[in-house]
Design a protein around this motif. Structure first.
Motif, short mmCIF file in Angstrom:
data_model
loop_
_atom_site.label_atom_id
_atom_site.label_comp_id
_atom_site.label_asym_id
_atom_site.label_seq_id
_atom_site.Cartn_x
_atom_site.Cartn_y
_atom_site.Cartn_z
N ALA A 1 0.83 -1.21 0.00
CA ALA A 1 0.00 0.00 0.00
C ALA A 1 0.87 1.26 0.00
CB ALA A 1 -0.94 0.00 1.20
N VAL A 2 1.90 1.28 0.81
CA VAL A 2 2.80 2.44 0.88
C VAL A 2 3.53 2.62 -0.45
CG1 VAL A 2 4.88 3.35 1.99
CG2 VAL A 2 3.07 2.32 3.38
N ASP A 3 4.02 1.53 -1.03
CA ASP A 3 4.73 1.60 -2.31
C ASP A 3 3.80 2.08 -3.43
OD1 ASP A 3 7.01 0.69 -1.03
OD2 ASP A 3 6.81 -1.37 -1.76
N ALA A 4 2.58 1.59 -3.44
CA ALA A 4 1.61 2.02 -4.46
C ALA A 4 1.28 3.50 -4.31
CB ALA A 4 0.34 1.18 -4.37
N ALA A 5 1.15 3.96 -3.09
CA ALA A 5 0.86 5.38 -2.84
C ALA A 5 2.02 6.25 -3.30
CB ALA A 5 0.59 5.60 -1.36
#
Length: 157
Positions: free
Chosen positions: A76-80
């Motif tokens: 989720a953090v990487d996608a954001a």
């Protein structure tokens, strides 16, 4: 707080994200933030603070135990972070977080397809990463003006 070349300090990233510095230090300790910091790290930190607090139904998590980042949280953090710097991201882009996956959805067509294909009665969280990314220029400008104003205290009258 801001550094040359668009780089930000850890404190500046936390301030721009509207979070306490403790979130930024925790993110740094878990490898979510690494120096140098850039604008997309502001969105990544906001998502990190959000997903760290999610406890899925049926999951037990003692408050006192150290919480390592799970794969879905890191995803989720990487996608954001990617969405924050992607020119295809619009203010309508949302990050959908499910217990076993994350999905970036921008258009109403993608949203309908995502809903039919993945949701079907499952728990999910919608995070407005596109809106947060769209707000970055104003957030950075406010951060810079706050820094200038604070740095000039006690100057000539």
């Amino acid at each position: 707080m801001s550094l040359p070349s668009g780089k930000l300090s850890t404190s500046a990233v936390a301030a721009a994200a509207g979070l306490s510095e403790s979130w930024a230090w925790k993110a740094r300790d878990q490898g979510v933030l690494s120096e140098p910091h850039f604008e997309e790290d502001v969105v990544a930190l906001r998502v990190y603070a959000f997903v760290c607090q999610i406890v899925w139904p049926g999951t037990r998590r003692p408050r006192s135990a150290r919480q390592d980042l799970e794969l879905w949280q890191q995803s989720a953090v990487d996608a954001a972070r990617r969405a924050a710097s992607d020119p295809a991201t619009t203010s309508e882009t949302a990050l959908w977080v499910l217990e076993d996956s994350v999905h970036l959805v921008t258009s109403p067509d993608q949203r309908a397809s995502f809903d039919l294909k993945y949701l079907g009665g499952r728990s999910a969280f919608r995070i407005p990463v596109g809106l947060w990314a769209a707000q970055l220029p104003d957030t950075m400008a406010a951060l810079a003006s706050r820094r200038r104003r604070g740095g000039n205290s006690g100057s000539a009258r």
